[in-house]
Design a protein around this motif. Structure first.
Motif, PDB file in Angstrom:
ATOM      1  N   LEU A 166       0.815  -1.209   0.000  1.00  0.00           N
ATOM      2  CA  LEU A 166       0.000   0.000   0.000  1.00  0.00           C
ATOM      3  C   LEU A 166       0.852   1.265   0.000  1.00  0.00           C
ATOM      4  O   LEU A 166       0.455   2.266  -0.592  1.00  0.00           O
ATOM      5  CB  LEU A 166      -0.933   0.001   1.208  1.00  0.00           C
ATOM      6  N   VAL A 167       2.001   1.197   0.682  1.00  0.00           N
ATOM      7  CA  VAL A 167       2.867   2.374   0.726  1.00  0.00           C
ATOM      8  C   VAL A 167       3.411   2.708  -0.660  1.00  0.00           C
ATOM      9  O   VAL A 167       3.595   3.870  -0.998  1.00  0.00           O
ATOM     10  CB  VAL A 167       4.029   2.153   1.726  1.00  0.00           C
ATOM     11  N   LEU A 168       3.634   1.684  -1.489  1.00  0.00           N
ATOM     12  CA  LEU A 168       4.191   1.904  -2.825  1.00  0.00           C
ATOM     13  C   LEU A 168       3.134   2.258  -3.866  1.00  0.00           C
ATOM     14  O   LEU A 168       3.468   2.708  -4.955  1.00  0.00           O
ATOM     15  CB  LEU A 168       4.967   0.666  -3.280  1.00  0.00           C
ATOM     16  N   LEU A 169       1.876   2.077  -3.552  1.00  0.00           N
ATOM     17  CA  LEU A 169       0.793   2.318  -4.499  1.00  0.00           C
ATOM     18  C   LEU A 169       0.817   3.721  -5.125  1.00  0.00           C
ATOM     19  O   LEU A 169       0.619   3.855  -6.330  1.00  0.00           O
ATOM     20  CB  LEU A 169      -0.556   2.035  -3.839  1.00  0.00           C
ATOM     21  N   PRO A 170       1.082   4.786  -4.370  1.00  0.00           N
ATOM     22  CA  PRO A 170       1.098   6.120  -4.994  1.00  0.00           C
ATOM     23  C   PRO A 170       2.133   6.272  -6.106  1.00  0.00           C
ATOM     24  O   PRO A 170       2.013   7.159  -6.941  1.00  0.00           O
ATOM     25  CB  PRO A 170       1.422   7.060  -3.829  1.00  0.00           C
ATOM     26  N   MET A 171       3.128   5.402  -6.139  1.00  0.00           N
ATOM     27  CA  MET A 171       4.150   5.500  -7.173  1.00  0.00           C
ATOM     28  C   MET A 171       3.573   5.148  -8.546  1.00  0.00           C
ATOM     29  O   MET A 171       4.029   5.666  -9.563  1.00  0.00           O
ATOM     30  CB  MET A 171       5.314   4.571  -6.837  1.00  0.00           C
ATOM     31  N   VAL A 172       2.573   4.288  -8.583  1.00  0.00           N
ATOM     32  CA  VAL A 172       2.009   3.859  -9.865  1.00  0.00           C
ATOM     33  C   VAL A 172       0.616   4.426 -10.124  1.00  0.00           C
ATOM     34  O   VAL A 172       0.119   4.340 -11.238  1.00  0.00           O
ATOM     35  CB  VAL A 172       1.982   2.314  -9.977  1.00  0.00           C
ATOM     36  N   LEU A 173      -0.005   4.988  -9.121  1.00  0.00           N
ATOM     37  CA  LEU A 173      -1.323   5.612  -9.302  1.00  0.00           C
ATOM     38  C   LEU A 173      -1.192   6.923 -10.067  1.00  0.00           C
ATOM     39  O   LEU A 173      -0.245   7.678  -9.837  1.00  0.00           O
ATOM     40  CB  LEU A 173      -1.921   5.977  -7.938  1.00  0.00           C
ATOM     41  N   PRO A 174      -2.120   7.228 -10.925  1.00  0.00           N
ATOM     42  CA  PRO A 174      -2.135   8.590 -11.475  1.00  0.00           C
ATOM     43  C   PRO A 174      -2.314   9.582 -10.316  1.00  0.00           C
ATOM     44  O   PRO A 174      -3.124   9.350  -9.415  1.00  0.00           O
ATOM     45  CB  PRO A 174      -3.359   8.591 -12.396  1.00  0.00           C
ATOM     46  N   PRO A 175      -1.548  10.660 -10.300  1.00  0.00           N
ATOM     47  CA  PRO A 175      -1.612  11.589  -9.171  1.00  0.00           C
ATOM     48  C   PRO A 175      -3.014  12.123  -8.861  1.00  0.00           C
ATOM     49  O   PRO A 175      -3.361  12.297  -7.693  1.00  0.00           O
ATOM     50  CB  PRO A 175      -0.666  12.718  -9.584  1.00  0.00           C
ATOM     51  N   VAL A 176      -3.831  12.359  -9.869  1.00  0.00           N
ATOM     52  CA  VAL A 176      -5.190  12.852  -9.609  1.00  0.00           C
ATOM     53  C   VAL A 176      -6.012  11.789  -8.874  1.00  0.00           C
ATOM     54  O   VAL A 176      -6.823  12.113  -8.006  1.00  0.00           O
ATOM     55  CB  VAL A 176      -5.875  13.289 -10.921  1.00  0.00           C
ATOM     56  N   VAL A 177      -5.778  10.527  -9.202  1.00  0.00           N
ATOM     57  CA  VAL A 177      -6.463   9.444  -8.492  1.00  0.00           C
ATOM     58  C   VAL A 177      -6.005   9.427  -7.035  1.00  0.00           C
ATOM     59  O   VAL A 177      -6.816   9.233  -6.123  1.00  0.00           O
ATOM     60  CB  VAL A 177      -6.212   8.081  -9.179  1.00  0.00           C
ATOM     61  N   GLY A 178      -4.715   9.649  -6.799  1.00  0.00           N
ATOM     62  CA  GLY A 178      -4.209   9.740  -5.434  1.00  0.00           C
ATOM     63  C   GLY A 178      -4.856  10.886  -4.672  1.00  0.00           C
ATOM     64  O   GLY A 178      -5.245  10.741  -3.511  1.00  0.00           O
ATOM     65  N   GLY A 179      -4.985  12.032  -5.328  1.00  0.00           N
ATOM     66  CA  GLY A 179      -5.648  13.180  -4.693  1.00  0.00           C
ATOM     67  C   GLY A 179      -7.106  12.900  -4.401  1.00  0.00           C
ATOM     68  O   GLY A 179      -7.639  13.282  -3.346  1.00  0.00           O
ATOM     69  N   THR A 180      -7.774  12.214  -5.307  1.00  0.00           N
ATOM     70  CA  THR A 180      -9.176  11.836  -5.091  1.00  0.00           C
ATOM     71  C   THR A 180      -9.282  10.873  -3.913  1.00  0.00           C
ATOM     72  O   THR A 180     -10.178  11.011  -3.068  1.00  0.00           O
ATOM     73  CB  THR A 180      -9.759  11.197  -6.368  1.00  0.00           C
TER      74      THR A 180
END
Length: 177
Positions: A1-15
């Motif tokens: 889960l900690v590494l997930l933001p590395m591959v998520l589109p940043p807007v999805v991370g913000g959402t």
């Protein structure tokens, strides 16, 4: 889960941050109720968004150092009677410091350039949540010289962080001891 933001589109991370930490979010509603803490569209929210997208870079750097090193010294110290906190302080942490420094530099450089999660979770409020990438994006519409100047500032700062670290990543370029 900690590494997930590395591959998520940043807007999805913000959402995801909005739905988790927003005023009516899974955790955000409790933060607001118990501590009076509201994160979206605040300076703290911009920091949370930057940390969210940058943390994987730090974790990977430190994890690599933990896996590449042998734990023989820690085991020997333990068999000789050293307490765990002393082993951590005197052996493990000094061995990890270069990787921790490199991870911090990479994470900071990634956070410096964060755009998508920041604009989605913290907005673009001048003087409050506006970051250099957001200011650069706005300047592109009205003042291209300002956009270029802001871009050059980010480029110079990024190079100033990454060039001293190049020996950590380029094969055969390890500093002599």
């Amino acid at each position: 889960l900690v590494l997930l933001p590395m591959v998520l589109p940043p807007v999805v991370g913000g959402t995801a941050l909005l739905f988790a930490l927003g005023r009516r979010g899974l955790v955000g509603q409790w933060l607001a109720r118990w501590f009076g803490l509201t994160l979206p569209f605040t300076t703290a929210g911009a920091v949370v968004a930057a940390v969210f997208v940058a943390l994987p870079f730090y974790v990977i750097a430190v994890e690599g150092a933990l896996e590449s090193g042998s734990d023989e010294l820690e085991q020997m110290a333990g068999t000789l009677g050293a307490e765990p906190m002393r082993v951590l302080r005197r052996i493990t942490l000094p061995r990890l410091l270069p990787a921790m420094g490199a991870g911090m530099a990479l994470a900071w450089a990634r956070a410096l350039g964060e755009f998508g999660a920041t604009i989605t979770f913290a907005g673009n409020l001048p003087g409050r949540t506006q970051t250099l990438p957001l200011a650069t994006f706005l300047a592109l519409e009205s003042d291209t010289e300002e956009a270029l100047a802001l871009s050059l500032v980010m480029l110079i700062v990024s190079l100033a962080v990454l060039i001293p670290m190049r020996d950590r990543w380029l094969p055969g370029r390890r500093p002599e001891r």
